[in-house]
Design an enzyme around this catalytic site. Structure first.
Site, short mmCIF file in Angstrom:
data_model
loop_
_atom_site.label_atom_id
_atom_site.label_comp_id
_atom_site.label_asym_id
_atom_site.label_seq_id
_atom_site.Cartn_x
_atom_site.Cartn_y
_atom_site.Cartn_z
N HIS A 1 6.76 1.17 -0.97
CA HIS A 1 5.81 1.77 -1.91
C HIS A 1 5.77 0.99 -3.23
CE1 HIS A 1 3.80 5.30 -3.92
NE2 HIS A 1 4.34 4.70 -4.97
N GLU A 2 6.94 0.80 -3.83
CA GLU A 2 6.96 0.12 -5.13
C GLU A 2 6.50 -1.32 -5.02
OE1 GLU A 2 7.09 1.72 -7.77
OE2 GLU A 2 7.75 3.61 -6.90
N HIS B 1 2.80 -1.59 -5.42
CA HIS B 1 2.42 -1.75 -6.83
C HIS B 1 2.61 -3.20 -7.27
CE1 HIS B 1 1.69 2.40 -7.81
NE2 HIS B 1 2.91 2.80 -7.54
N HIS C 1 -0.10 -5.42 -6.23
CA HIS C 1 -1.30 -5.20 -7.05
C HIS C 1 -1.25 -6.08 -8.30
CE1 HIS C 1 -4.28 -1.79 -8.39
NE2 HIS C 1 -4.87 -2.95 -8.25
#
Length: 711
Positions: free
Chosen positions: A500-501, A504, A507
């Site tokens: 998940h992290e 980010h 991105h």
């Protein structure tokens, strides 16, 4: 998880979101002559040189950076020529480089390694930055120039220029640049006070969470825990002063993972209640006065801006746009969720009564325990059987990085020559498919008393074509580090958090924007969680799973039978996870839907939460909010006020993206390239729904969320 306020800003770069005060330069100790923060780092990518930066360097660096920012803004205002995009908006975008650099480094440590020295500097710096923000946003002459450009050039600009002008102009308007003098003055006072209160919150909550740790005298009380978990409890006790031989550390969410294993019901109750009551005044810390005052100030701010409540004001600049859209979305989920949650609770209680007797009443601290037993019985495996296959180093290298290599063509080379702020950190150079380095990535995975709870991503430097800056990105988690010489093993939840992290991080890493203000994760909060939640989908794809799920001792892959059982069990009793998120979301919305006159006092806060949950049909002792009011850091300390719904909103987008990948070939490089080009690289340079639908080829289907959760 949560991302830092700096990167959540869609209106401005961290520089002018956090700064402006009339403070003289300081050339005493830590001044220009020996302060590494006064100049750009000579390290690769301009990475912070933590081998030279000392705590005493930050304050004089902030003072000098603020002075420079003031000087640059004054020059824009003093320009006698007609305001243009170039001499006003572009000049504004170019300002504050030093302040950006210093803020990004310093606030990374505030969250991840908050020593007493860092805390003291934060105490001094916070009001200076709040005053600076006020001075910029309420600078009438500056706004007049920006408004002139907006009125006369906006229609003719294109691409990133047009979007930058819109975001800069809109950010001033949203902060109150069109208010009367008296309203501006009050808004300044509100902003300053909220800043003070959030700093208090940032100090109190870690204190409350650390103080809620449960001390255990006898190892027999820890029956049910694995040897590794018991060793961790012993290590945690030693690192926290050794008040007893063992210590159960409280994490940031309401439920605690160890409750799934602890046989001792009284200890389960003690741990659960320590979590729930960590900051409500029943122990040593009471955050309710801060909550009530922040809520009142936000409601007043909304009222001054012409809105009936803070949620309506806040949601203007999001994908949802208004409170009706959010509540329509939440109501549909609650209707589908509630009967399944009730059935799940009955099933667990009936199971528990088989061993505990027909009068046994299931309590929230029992739920994880008996659910885990049911899961083991149904799927014929335990969490302890799979943990040896989730060695943190393998999950990161052979899972997270491997997926990014297959999908986006990225490679990762560990750098041992880049200094870090803590010895547990690792640094990797990110290399693109053409062989060119495109980013630095820092990984800080292990918990410590100086780190706040949760997991997040941020940047020491965002990507910007104008600044000729490649991204310098970091992930922070709170995994328990194994004793020296032993591998750190993760739970499945921690595995998905790592993915998940890094979503980010991707991105930020794959951003390809010209302006810093628009790049990377500088998107509305109800889009920013989409890339991260989508990236979780790669954790269970067979080719990737088999590559990282290898036994820490033997290196052998997880046996096919065990893998099948584990993956089939992922959505077991999944109503709980949805329910705790829905409850937290509705608590957040309830606080921020209040007009000023109806905001409860500190004494009324706990009851207000109960009433708010009952009103939407989510008052359920078995499924408490993931974060309760008194420790809801996303809302009171972070950038998610009236925005926690974003996690569910973006999950809809994420599962739609995953479906599109599955349709086209989840690991095909051309599919990853399309997602990279159409979504991840775009930052906030275009309409986000347009960029997303350009990739999936249709409007997102909300029903896929419930299907993905097995509901």
């Amino acid at each position: 998880m949560s991302i830092t306020k700096t990167l959540l800003s869609v209106a401005l770069s961290a520089t002018f979101m956090q700064v402006m005060a009339a403070v003289p330069a300081d050339n005493t100790y830590g001044g220009a002559s020996d302060n590494p923060l006064f100049s750009n780092s000579s390290l690769p990518f301009g990475a912070p040189d933590f081998s030279k930066i000392k705590p005493e360097h930050y304050l004089p660096a902030f003072k000098e950076a603020i002075r420079q920012q003031k000087e640059e803004v004054a020059a824009i205002v003093a320009n006698k020529k007609k305001a243009t995009f170039k001499n006003t908006v572009l000049a504004f975008e170019k300002s504050g480089l030093m302040l950006d650099r210093v803020s990004n480094i310093f606030f990374a440590l505030v969250s991840a390694d908050k020593t007493p020295e860092i805390a003291e500097t934060q105490r001094i710096v916070t009001p200076l930055l709040s005053e600076l923000e006020n001075e910029i946003f309420f600078n009438k002459k500056l706004f007049q120039r920006i408004k002139f450009v907006y009125d006369h050039e906006y229609a003719n600009l294109k691409g990133e220029d047009k979007k930058l002008l819109y975001e800069v102009y809109n950010s001033f308007v949203r902060q109150g640049a069109l208010l009367t003098d008296s309203q501006m003055e009050r808004m300044k006072q509100i902003n300053n006070r909220i800043s003070e209160l959030q700093q208090q919150w940032g100090n109190l909550l870690p204190e409350a969470t650390n103080g809620a740790a449960v001390w255990v005298d006898d190892v027999k009380q820890l029956a049910g825990l694995s040897e590794a978990d018991i060793a961790q409890c012993k290590k945690d006790a030693e690192s926290r002063g050794g008040k007893a031989p063992y210590c159960i550390v409280i994490i940031n969410t309401t439920q605690q993972p160890l409750l799934a294993s602890l046989d001792n019901r009284e200890l389960r109750k003690k741990v659960y209640e320590a979590s729930v009551h960590r900051a409500d005044g029943s122990r040593t810390v009471d955050t309710y006065p801060i909550v009530s005052e922040i809520s009142k100030l936000r409601a007043e701010k909304a009222k001054i801006m012409g809105f009936s409540n803070y949620a309506s004001y806040s949601l203007q600049n999001t994908m949802a746009k208004n409170t009706k859209s959010v509540y329509d979305f939440l109501t549909s989920l609650i209707a589908a969720y509630s009967p399944k949650a009730d059935a799940e609770t009955r099933e667990i209680e009936q199971y528990a009564r088989r061993t505990m007797g027909p009068d046994f009443q299931l309590q929230p601290y029992d739920r994880f325990y008996y659910s885990a037993k049911m899961k083991k019985e149904k799927f014929q495996f335990s969490e302890e059987e799979v943990k040896p296959y989730f060695n943190v180093d393998s999950v990161q290298k052979n899972g997270v990085f491997y997926a990014a290599h297959l999908v986006y063509g990225l490679s990762f080379k560990q750098r041992f020559d880049i200094p870090v702020y803590h010895p547990d950190m690792k640094v990797f150079e990110v290399i693109d498919k053409n062989g060119k380095p495109i980013a630095l990535f820092y990984s800080d995975l292990y918990r410590r008393p100086t780190k706040r709870g949760g997991a997040w991503m941020s940047a020491f430097a965002k990507q910007s074509g104008m600044r000729q800056q490649l991204p310098v990105i970091f992930n922070v988690l709170n995994c328990a580090k194994a004793p020296e010489g032993q591998p750190t093993l993760l739970t499945w939840d921690e595995v998905t958090t790592l993915f998940h992290e890094f979503g980010h991080a991707l991105h930020g890493i794959l951003s390809n924007c010209y302006y810093n203000t628009l790049s990377g994760t500088a998107v509305p909060r109800d889009f920013v969680e989409m890339p991260s939640q989508f990236n979780e989908s790669f954790a269970s794809i067979p080719e990737i799973f088999d590559h990282y799920a290898r036994h820490a001792a033997t290196g052998q892959p997880m046996p096919a039978e065990l893998k099948e059982k584990m993956l089939n069990s992922i959505n077991f009793h999944s109503a709980y996870a949805l329910g705790e998120n829905l409850a937290a979301t509705c608590v957040d919305m309830a606080w921020h839907m209040l007009p000023l006159e109806e905001v409860p006092s500190a004494q009324q806060a706990a009851q207000f939460e109960q009433t708010a949950l009952k009103k939407v049909g989510l008052l359920n002792s078995q499924v408490p909010p993931r974060y309760s009011t008194s420790y809801f850091n996303h809302v009171w300390g972070g950038g998610y006020a009236a925005g926690y719904y974003s996690y569910l909103w973006t999950e809809v987008l994420a599962v739609n993206a995953a479906k599109r990948f599955e349709q086209l070939g989840a690991l095909k490089p051309e599919v990853g390239q399309s997602f990279r080009d159409k979504v991840l690289s775009r930052g906030n340079t275009m309409d986000l729904m347009e960029s997303f639908t350009n990739f999936i080829g249709a409007q997102p289907d909300p029903s896929l969320l419930l299907k993905a959760r097995g509901l």
